[in-house]
Design a protein around this motif. Structure first.
Motif, PDB file in Angstrom:
ATOM      1  N   THR A   5     -12.085  21.341 -12.973  1.00 29.65           N
ATOM      2  CA  THR A   5     -12.208  21.701 -11.565  1.00 29.65           C
ATOM      3  C   THR A   5     -13.608  22.230 -11.302  1.00 29.65           C
ATOM      4  OG1 THR A   5      -9.868  22.267 -11.498  1.00 29.65           O
ATOM      5  CG2 THR A   5     -11.260  23.148  -9.743  1.00 29.65           C
ATOM      6  N   PRO A   8     -16.056  26.773  -7.198  1.00 24.05           N
ATOM      7  CA  PRO A   8     -16.108  26.835  -5.734  1.00 24.05           C
ATOM      8  C   PRO A   8     -17.495  27.216  -5.233  1.00 24.05           C
ATOM      9  CG  PRO A   8     -14.955  28.741  -6.634  1.00 24.05           C
ATOM     10  CD  PRO A   8     -15.179  27.800  -7.779  1.00 24.05           C
ATOM     11  N   SER A   9     -17.851  26.682  -4.087  1.00 28.86           N
ATOM     12  CA  SER A   9     -19.144  27.010  -3.496  1.00 28.86           C
ATOM     13  C   SER A   9     -19.107  28.418  -2.905  1.00 28.86           C
ATOM     14  CB  SER A   9     -19.510  25.989  -2.425  1.00 28.86           C
ATOM     15  OG  SER A   9     -18.505  25.928  -1.436  1.00 28.86           O
ATOM     16  N   HIS A  31     -22.127  30.770 -10.767  1.00 27.95           N
ATOM     17  CA  HIS A  31     -21.619  29.624 -10.015  1.00 27.95           C
ATOM     18  C   HIS A  31     -22.669  28.531  -9.896  1.00 27.95           C
ATOM     19  CE1 HIS A  31     -17.599  30.838  -8.301  1.00 27.95           C
ATOM     20  NE2 HIS A  31     -17.969  31.912  -8.978  1.00 27.95           N
ATOM     21  N   ALA A  36     -22.047  24.722  -8.745  1.00 27.81           N
ATOM     22  CA  ALA A  36     -21.560  25.007  -7.397  1.00 27.81           C
ATOM     23  C   ALA A  36     -22.721  25.176  -6.422  1.00 27.81           C
ATOM     24  CB  ALA A  36     -20.713  26.275  -7.405  1.00 27.81           C
ATOM     25  N   ASP A 110     -16.609  27.499   0.093  1.00 23.65           N
ATOM     26  CA  ASP A 110     -15.227  27.796  -0.276  1.00 23.65           C
ATOM     27  C   ASP A 110     -14.975  29.301  -0.228  1.00 23.65           C
ATOM     28  OD1 ASP A 110     -14.565  25.083  -0.897  1.00 23.65           O
ATOM     29  OD2 ASP A 110     -15.637  25.299  -2.796  1.00 23.65           O
ATOM     30  N   ILE A 111     -15.965  30.077  -0.688  1.00 23.91           N
ATOM     31  CA  ILE A 111     -15.836  31.528  -0.790  1.00 23.91           C
ATOM     32  C   ILE A 111     -17.020  32.189  -0.095  1.00 23.91           C
ATOM     33  CG2 ILE A 111     -15.868  33.505  -2.384  1.00 23.91           C
ATOM     34  CD1 ILE A 111     -14.475  31.756  -4.440  1.00 23.91           C
ATOM     35  N   ALA A 157     -11.923  29.540   2.190  1.00 21.72           N
ATOM     36  CA  ALA A 157     -10.620  29.809   1.590  1.00 21.72           C
ATOM     37  C   ALA A 157     -10.464  31.251   1.134  1.00 21.72           C
ATOM     38  CB  ALA A 157     -10.406  28.878   0.393  1.00 21.72           C
ATOM     39  N   HIS A 255      -9.079  29.569  -3.658  1.00 16.40           N
ATOM     40  CA  HIS A 255     -10.207  29.584  -4.579  1.00 16.40           C
ATOM     41  C   HIS A 255     -10.405  30.979  -5.149  1.00 16.40           C
ATOM     42  CE1 HIS A 255     -11.714  25.514  -3.906  1.00 16.40           C
ATOM     43  NE2 HIS A 255     -11.414  25.664  -2.637  1.00 16.40           N
ATOM     44  N   LYS A 256     -10.830  31.018  -6.407  1.00 14.62           N
ATOM     45  CA  LYS A 256     -11.118  32.276  -7.058  1.00 14.62           C
ATOM     46  C   LYS A 256     -12.537  32.262  -7.610  1.00 14.62           C
ATOM     47  CE  LYS A 256      -6.342  33.161  -8.568  1.00 14.62           C
ATOM     48  NZ  LYS A 256      -5.481  33.424  -9.726  1.00 14.62           N
TER      49      LYS A 256
END
Length: 259
Positions: A5, A8-9, A31, A36, A110-111, A157, A255-256
């Motif tokens: 996976t 997350p951005s 990240h 990301a 995403d975050i 998210a 997302h985490k």
């Protein structure tokens, strides 16, 4: 074979240049290293100032793209906006939220990362105002009838507030108190995510050092850290804590942050 996976951005929203490096430099570098998209919006200081140039150097180290400035003045430093821009704490809330919504919709993170409600240990008014603006903008970005001229709606998210727990402050508390600063740590239960960023501590420290004018001063945290023995400094910057805040429902799996 199952494909890994993608990380997350991230979009970090911070009050001042250097907040991104001090509060989330490890996570941003982590990240970015995982492939990301990462970016940072800074609420105060303008593009024609030395702090904006230092911010560009720090973001280059962290892999977080070019500076994105909301263009407001620091509450305590008129030199932060030579053109006479309004202070962040005095800016119309609707205007400031709209400016941030435009960045969120353009970048589609995403975050989102930001300040906590206490204003990050010292309770700086710009930190608290940035927290309020970020809370509102993250929700508004997903609602099509709000700020329709700011781009197509996008709902992140997750929203994480960078923070410091009472048990996790460690050497940082006495360090700030040594120059007369308050320490507004949060109860341990408030922290939902603690990340060991020691593999990225060198990059984080390089990014902090890019804020040269702050390193040169005795009271700001970059200057305090620069005067510590390296082992003590590394211990302080190698852990980052966050609180995941509730958001409106978003499609897909939550997302985490990479832990």
């Amino acid at each position: 074979m199952t494909q890994p996976t993608a990380a997350p951005s991230l979009l970090g929203v911070w009050a001042h240049p250097d907040d991104e490096s001090l509060l989330a430099g490890g996570v941003l570098a982590q990240h970015a290293a995982a492939g990301a998209r990462t970016a940072v919006v800074t609420a105060t200081w303008t593009a024609d100032t030395h702090r904006a140039l230092e911010l560009a150097d720090a973001l280059n180290v962290l892999g977080a793209g070019p500076p994105r400035l909301l263009g407001y003045a620091d509450a305590r430093n008129p030199a932060s906006a030579p053109g006479g821009a309004v202070r962040l704490v005095d800016a119309p809330l609707d205007e400031a939220v709209g400016r941030l919504v435009a960045h969120i919709r353009e970048l589609q993170p995403d975050i989102v990362l930001g300040h906590d409600a206490t204003g990050q240990l010292t309770g700086h008014p710009d930190h608290k105002r940035a927290h309020q603006i970020t809370l509102l903008a993250v929700e508004a970005a997903g609602l099509p009838h709000l700020y329709p001229d700011a781009g197509e709606p996008w709902q992140p998210a997750a929203l994480y507030a960078a923070t410091h727990s009472e048990s996790g402050v460690g050497r940082l508390g006495p360090l700030l108190q040594s120059v007369g600063k308050t320490v507004l740590a949060v109860p341990d239960a408030y922290v939902t995510t603690t990340i060991d960023v020691s593999p990225w501590a060198a990059a984080k420290w390089e990014a902090i050092c890019a804020h040269r004018s702050e390193v040169a001063r005795p009271r700001p945290l970059p200057g305090l850290l620069a005067r510590l023995p390296e082992p003590d400094r590394t211990e302080i910057i190698s852990t980052e804590q966050f609180t995941r805040l509730t958001l409106s429902p978003a499609p897909g799996a939550p997302h985490k942050l990479i832990a």
